[in-house]
Enzyme design. Structure first.
Site, PDB file in Angstrom:
ATOM      1  N   GLU A 195       0.755  -1.261   0.375  1.00  0.00           N
ATOM      2  CA  GLU A 195      -0.053   0.148   0.085  1.00  0.00           C
ATOM      3  C   GLU A 195       1.171   1.494   0.384  1.00  0.00           C
ATOM      4  O   GLU A 195       1.493   0.933   0.748  1.00  0.00           O
ATOM      5  CB  GLU A 195      -1.232   0.116   1.177  1.00  0.00           C
ATOM      6  CG  GLU A 195      -1.899  -1.264   1.315  1.00  0.00           C
ATOM      7  CD  GLU A 195      -2.989  -1.414   2.051  1.00  0.00           C
ATOM      8  OE1 GLU A 195      -2.640  -0.005   3.118  1.00  0.00           O
ATOM      9  OE2 GLU A 195      -3.531  -1.825   2.445  1.00  0.00           O
ATOM     10  N   HIS A 236      -7.626   1.613   1.262  1.00  0.00           N
ATOM     11  CA  HIS A 236      -7.820   1.183   3.018  1.00  0.00           C
ATOM     12  C   HIS A 236      -8.810   2.083   4.047  1.00  0.00           C
ATOM     13  O   HIS A 236      -8.284   2.365   4.573  1.00  0.00           O
ATOM     14  CB  HIS A 236      -6.306   1.295   3.499  1.00  0.00           C
ATOM     15  CG  HIS A 236      -6.173   0.262   4.389  1.00  0.00           C
ATOM     16  ND1 HIS A 236      -4.826  -0.196   4.877  1.00  0.00           N
ATOM     17  CD2 HIS A 236      -6.587   0.021   5.754  1.00  0.00           C
ATOM     18  CE1 HIS A 236      -5.022  -0.944   6.294  1.00  0.00           C
ATOM     19  NE2 HIS A 236      -5.892  -0.807   6.716  1.00  0.00           N
TER      20      HIS A 236
END
Length: 329
Positions: free
Chosen positions: A267, A286
C-alpha cells in the site's frame, strides 16, 4: 513532583489535536513527536520514549531496532485494530504490552463489507461507469446476471469484532452465513465450518483476518479454487492474507466473479498493478473503517489507554499476553 511520562506519537496527527487530547493529564505527560517522517526522525526521538502511539499509515514499523533505540519503552498503543507493523512477539519477550483498538471501527468496516458486496452483486460500479461514458447499458447489465443478496451464501473468514458484526448485517438481509475462525465462537449466530468446507459453500467470501505469520498466504490458489464458480471476494482484513496476484489469477480464470478490496499486499497499490484495470474489481484505499464515528472511537480508545497507563491502571485490549499494568523501565 513525579517525573512525567514521555509519550511519543508516530501517527501523522496534528500536534495541537494530540496536545488537546492529553491536556487533562497536565504535567503528568511530556509529548514527543518525530521532527521528520523518516528513519532519521524516528531514531532521533526514540531514546526518550516510554509510551508509543503507533502509526496507522504503516510508515513506522516497531521492530528490533526500535526496541534497541528505546531503552525505556514500556507500552505500545496502536491507533488501529491491526498490529502488523508491530513485532508483538518481540515486545512480549521484552515484557512490553501492546494494545490495539479492537472493536472501535467494527461497525464501519462491516457496513463497508456489506455495501461492497451489494455493489458487486448488482454491478453498480460497472453500470455507473457505462452511464457516465454516455451509454445506456441496460441489457448488458441484465446479461451480467445481477444477484439479490439474500440468495447468496456468505462465508466469513475471521470472527472477531468485525467478523461478527459483518455476519449480523448479512443475516439481517436474509443471507445464510457461515464462518471460520482460529477458534470457535460459542456465541456466534453464524454456522461454524472448517475453512475448506466454508470456501466450498461461499458465494460471497468476506475476509476480516489480521495479518500474522499464521494468516499470511492463508488463502492461496488451491483454496480459492475451492470456491463456487463466480464467487465474490470482499477483503477488509489485510492484503497479505491472500496475495494480490492470486486474486488476479482467480479473476482471470473465472473462479472469482468479482472482488472488492480495501487492503493490499503493498500500500499504496502500485500504479501499474493489473487490479487497477479490471472492471470486475472494486478498489478502495484502505478506508473501510474511515468513518467519523470510527475515528472518534479509535481516538477515545487511544486516549483512555494512555490515561490508564499514566495513572497506574491496567490498559485494555492487550494483544501479546503481557500484564496490562504498565511499569516504567
Amino acid at each position: 513532583m513525579a517525573t512525567p511520562w514521555r509519550v511519543l506519537t508516530l501517527a501523522p496527527l496534528d500536534r495541537d489535536l494530540v496536545k488537546g487530547l492529553f491536556k487533562p493529564l497536565g504535567d503528568a505527560v511530556e509529548l514527543l513527536f518525530p521532527e521528520s517522517r523518516d528513519e532519521d526522525g524516528l531514531l532521533a526521538v526514540l531514546p526518550g520514549a516510554e509510551l508509543i502511539i503507533g502509526d496507522f499509515t504503516g510508515l513506522f514499523s516497531l521492530d528490533k531496532r526500535v526496541l534497541e533505540a528505546a531503552p525505556h519503552l514500556a507500552f505500545v498503543q496502536t491507533p488501529s485494530v491491526g498490529t502488523d507493523s508491530v513485532d508483538v512477539d518481540m515486545l512480549a519477550k521484552a515484557g512490553i504490552p501492546v494494545a490495539n483498538t479492537a472493536g472501535a471501527n467494527a461497525r464501519g468496516v462491516a457496513e463497508w463489507a456489506l455495501g461492497a458486496a451489494l455493489v458487486l452483486c448488482r454491478h453498480l460500479a460497472w453500470a455507473d461507469r457505462g452511464v457516465r461514458a454516455g451509454g445506456w447499458p441496460q441489457r448488458e447489465l441484465l446479461a451480467r446476471n445481477p444477484r439479490e443478496i439474500h440468495t447468496q451464501r456468505v462465508g466469513i473468514v475471521g470472527y472477531g469484532a468485525i467478523g461478527s458484526e459483518t455476519a449480523r448485517l448479512f443475516e439481517a438481509l436474509g443471507s445464510p452465513v457461515s464462518y471460520w475462525s482460529r477458534r470457535r465462537r460459542p456465541e456466534a449466530s453464524a454456522t461454524y465450518r472448517e475453512l475448506d468446507d466454508l470456501l466450498a459453500v461461499s458465494d460471497i467470501l468476506v475476509l476480516t483476518l489480521p495479518l500474522t505469520p499464521d494468516t499470511r498466504g492463508l488463502l492461496d490458489a488451491r483454496r480459492l479454487a475451492l470456491l463456487p464458480d463466480q464467487a465474490l471476494l470482499v477483503n477488509v482484513g489485510r492484503g497479505g492474507v491472500v496475495a494480490d496476484d492470486v486474486v488476479v489469477e482467480a479473476l482471470e480464470s473465472g473462479r472469482l466473479g468479482g472482488a472488492a478490496l480495501d487492503v493490499y499486499e503493498r500500500e499504496p497499490l502500485p500504479p501499474d498493478h493489473p487490479l487497477r484495470s479490471r472492471e470486475d474489481v472494486l478498489l478502495s484505499p484502505h478506508g473501510a473503517g474511515g468513518t467519523g464515528q470510527a475515528q472518534f472511537n479509535i481516538v477515545a480508545a487511544v486516549r483512555d489507554n494512555i490515561v490508564a497507563a499514566v495513572t497506574g491502571k491496567p490498559v485494555a485490549n492487550v494483544v501479546n499476553g503481557v500484564d496490562p499494568l504498565v511499569r516504567r523501565r
